[in-house]
Enzyme design. Sequence first.
Site, PDB file in Angstrom:
ATOM      1  N   ARG A   1       5.481   1.303  32.513  1.00 28.77           N
ATOM      2  CA  ARG A   1       6.426   1.268  33.641  1.00 28.77           C
ATOM      3  C   ARG A   1       5.696   1.086  34.969  1.00 28.77           C
ATOM      4  O   ARG A   1       6.176   0.407  35.867  1.00 28.77           O
ATOM      5  CB  ARG A   1       7.264   2.561  33.650  1.00 28.77           C
ATOM      6  N   TRP A   2       4.520   1.675  35.083  1.00 35.33           N
ATOM      7  CA  TRP A   2       3.704   1.519  36.304  1.00 35.33           C
ATOM      8  C   TRP A   2       3.397   0.041  36.520  1.00 35.33           C
ATOM      9  O   TRP A   2       3.516  -0.481  37.628  1.00 35.33           O
ATOM     10  CB  TRP A   2       2.420   2.329  36.149  1.00 35.33           C
TER      11      TRP A   2
ATOM     12  N   ASN B   1       1.331   4.458  17.430  1.00 32.44           N
ATOM     13  CA  ASN B   1       1.087   3.377  18.402  1.00 32.44           C
ATOM     14  C   ASN B   1       0.660   2.049  17.756  1.00 32.44           C
ATOM     15  O   ASN B   1       0.697   1.001  18.411  1.00 32.44           O
ATOM     16  CB  ASN B   1       0.033   3.788  19.440  1.00 32.44           C
TER      17      ASN B   1
ATOM     18  N   ARG C   1       2.873  -1.159  18.132  1.00 31.79           N
ATOM     19  CA  ARG C   1       2.947  -1.995  19.346  1.00 31.79           C
ATOM     20  C   ARG C   1       2.394  -3.393  19.067  1.00 31.79           C
ATOM     21  O   ARG C   1       1.682  -3.591  18.081  1.00 31.79           O
ATOM     22  CB  ARG C   1       2.145  -1.326  20.465  1.00 31.79           C
TER      23      ARG C   1
ATOM     24  N   ASP D   1       1.746   9.368  29.827  1.00 35.36           N
ATOM     25  CA  ASP D   1       2.828   8.407  29.600  1.00 35.36           C
ATOM     26  C   ASP D   1       3.179   7.671  30.896  1.00 35.36           C
ATOM     27  O   ASP D   1       3.022   8.217  31.984  1.00 35.36           O
ATOM     28  CB  ASP D   1       4.057   9.167  29.069  1.00 35.36           C
ATOM     29  N   GLY D   2       3.655   6.446  30.753  1.00 36.26           N
ATOM     30  CA  GLY D   2       4.181   5.711  31.906  1.00 36.26           C
ATOM     31  C   GLY D   2       3.320   4.549  32.358  1.00 36.26           C
ATOM     32  O   GLY D   2       3.590   3.948  33.397  1.00 36.26           O
ATOM     33  N   ASN D   3       2.304   4.215  31.591  1.00 29.91           N
ATOM     34  CA  ASN D   3       1.432   3.089  31.981  1.00 29.91           C
ATOM     35  C   ASN D   3       2.217   1.786  32.058  1.00 29.91           C
ATOM     36  O   ASN D   3       2.045   0.994  32.984  1.00 29.91           O
ATOM     37  CB  ASN D   3       0.310   2.900  30.953  1.00 29.91           C
TER      38      ASN D   3
ATOM     39  N   SER E   1      -1.624   7.321  19.417  1.00 31.37           N
ATOM     40  CA  SER E   1      -0.986   8.082  18.335  1.00 31.37           C
ATOM     41  C   SER E   1      -0.982   7.270  17.044  1.00 31.37           C
ATOM     42  O   SER E   1      -1.145   6.042  17.072  1.00 31.37           O
ATOM     43  CB  SER E   1       0.452   8.449  18.724  1.00 31.37           C
TER      44      SER E   1
HETATM   45  C1  FPP Z   1       1.714   5.638  27.077  1.00 26.35           C
HETATM   46  O1  FPP Z   1       2.256   4.834  28.106  1.00 26.35           O
HETATM   47  C2  FPP Z   1       0.280   5.469  27.058  1.00 26.35           C
HETATM   48  C3  FPP Z   1      -0.447   5.066  25.978  1.00 26.35           C
HETATM   49  C4  FPP Z   1       0.127   4.797  24.665  1.00 26.35           C
HETATM   50  C5  FPP Z   1      -1.895   4.853  26.102  1.00 26.35           C
HETATM   51  C6  FPP Z   1      -2.599   5.901  26.855  1.00 26.35           C
HETATM   52  C7  FPP Z   1      -3.953   5.453  27.178  1.00 26.35           C
HETATM   53  C8  FPP Z   1      -4.523   5.607  28.386  1.00 26.35           C
HETATM   54  C9  FPP Z   1      -3.874   6.285  29.511  1.00 26.35           C
HETATM   55  C10 FPP Z   1      -5.913   5.160  28.651  1.00 26.35           C
HETATM   56  C11 FPP Z   1      -6.826   5.908  27.737  1.00 26.35           C
HETATM   57  C12 FPP Z   1      -8.197   5.812  28.147  1.00 26.35           C
HETATM   58  C13 FPP Z   1      -9.242   6.006  27.333  1.00 26.35           C
HETATM   59  C14 FPP Z   1     -10.556   6.104  27.915  1.00 26.35           C
HETATM   60  C15 FPP Z   1      -9.110   6.106  25.866  1.00 26.35           C
HETATM   61  P1  FPP Z   1       3.270   3.682  27.718  1.00 26.35           P
HETATM   62  O2  FPP Z   1       2.522   2.439  27.478  1.00 26.35           O
HETATM   63  O3  FPP Z   1       4.122   4.131  26.574  1.00 26.35           O
HETATM   64  O4  FPP Z   1       4.117   3.609  29.038  1.00 26.35           O
HETATM   65  P2  FPP Z   1       5.665   3.271  29.143  1.00 26.35           P
HETATM   66  O5  FPP Z   1       6.405   4.391  28.457  1.00 26.35           O
HETATM   67  O6  FPP Z   1       5.904   3.248  30.617  1.00 26.35           O
HETATM   68  O7  FPP Z   1       5.887   1.926  28.505  1.00 26.35           O
END
Ligand code: FPP
Length: 258
Positions: free
Chosen positions: A34-35, A78, A81, A30-32, A75
């Site tokens: 926000r990063w 998801n 989105r 989690d956190g992509n 999930s």
């Molecule tokens: C949640 O962060 C992350 C996801 C829903 C996607 C996860 C996927 C990856 C890390 C890459 C997967 C790689 C492969 C090879 C399948 P968020 O977007 O909810 O972050 P946020 O809470 O900060 O908005």
Amino acid sequence: MFSNLFKNKQAAQNKLDQKRIPAHVAIIMDGNGRWAKKRGLPRVAGHKQGMETVKTITKAASDLGVKVLTLYAFSTENWKRPQAEVGFLMDLPVKFFNTFVPDLIANNVRVNVMGYTDKLPDSTKKAVFDAIEQTKDNTGMVLNFALNYGGRAEITTAVQAVATQVKQGKLEPSQIDENVFSEALMTATLPYADPELLIRTSGEERISNFLLWQIAYSELVFTDVLWPDFSAEDLELSIYKFQQRDRRFGGLNKKEDN
Ligand code: FPP
């Protein structure tokens, strides 16, 4: 700088009890978003960097002796989105396996997928199933992607499968026990079905419909580190925290036993 990093890594690794590495580690990445936001970048830039972290952590987990690494990549919820983000997430496995299969083979890692894969776009399905085929003879760590996965949906599907066996006269209701039910879940084919350690990054402290049955006795480690920043050292630290826990499975610890 480099030698400092090396020393820190050595220090974390030295602390670990090599005999108590969790066999199955599951991660809610989690956190992509926000990063990316912190850097003024679009959310998908966070997912792209998150994919690089998947490579780092796969290698690190395999080197540490983890047997199964389950990653929550997408999930069943998801799909809500924006379409462009969903499209980007669906394309990530294609990008990932296009570049990373040789490394997986070099590290003896076998790919597995769990989830409702029939609902994935054809190109995603092809990338995943090609990778499964290309790595099927590897005998090391299983890299298990949860893709279009949801814990409640999984349990519902398992109930349907068990009910069908009863209806067909193959099973008596009284024969349904935890083992029979576990066999109907998507983790049944893994060498270790239940995670010993569940990690969630980014400071959120919830389960979000992940492996609801299987985490009954998992140790939970929450870290504030955002997934794209999660490093091999952070994985080692999470395992170190796991090793400090007193796992009793509803019983007593050895001291209390006497
Ligand atoms: C949640 O962060 C992350 C996801 C829903 C996607 C996860 C996927 C990856 C890390 C890459 C997967 C790689 C492969 C090879 C399948 P968020 O977007 O909810 O972050 P946020 O809470 O900060 O908005």
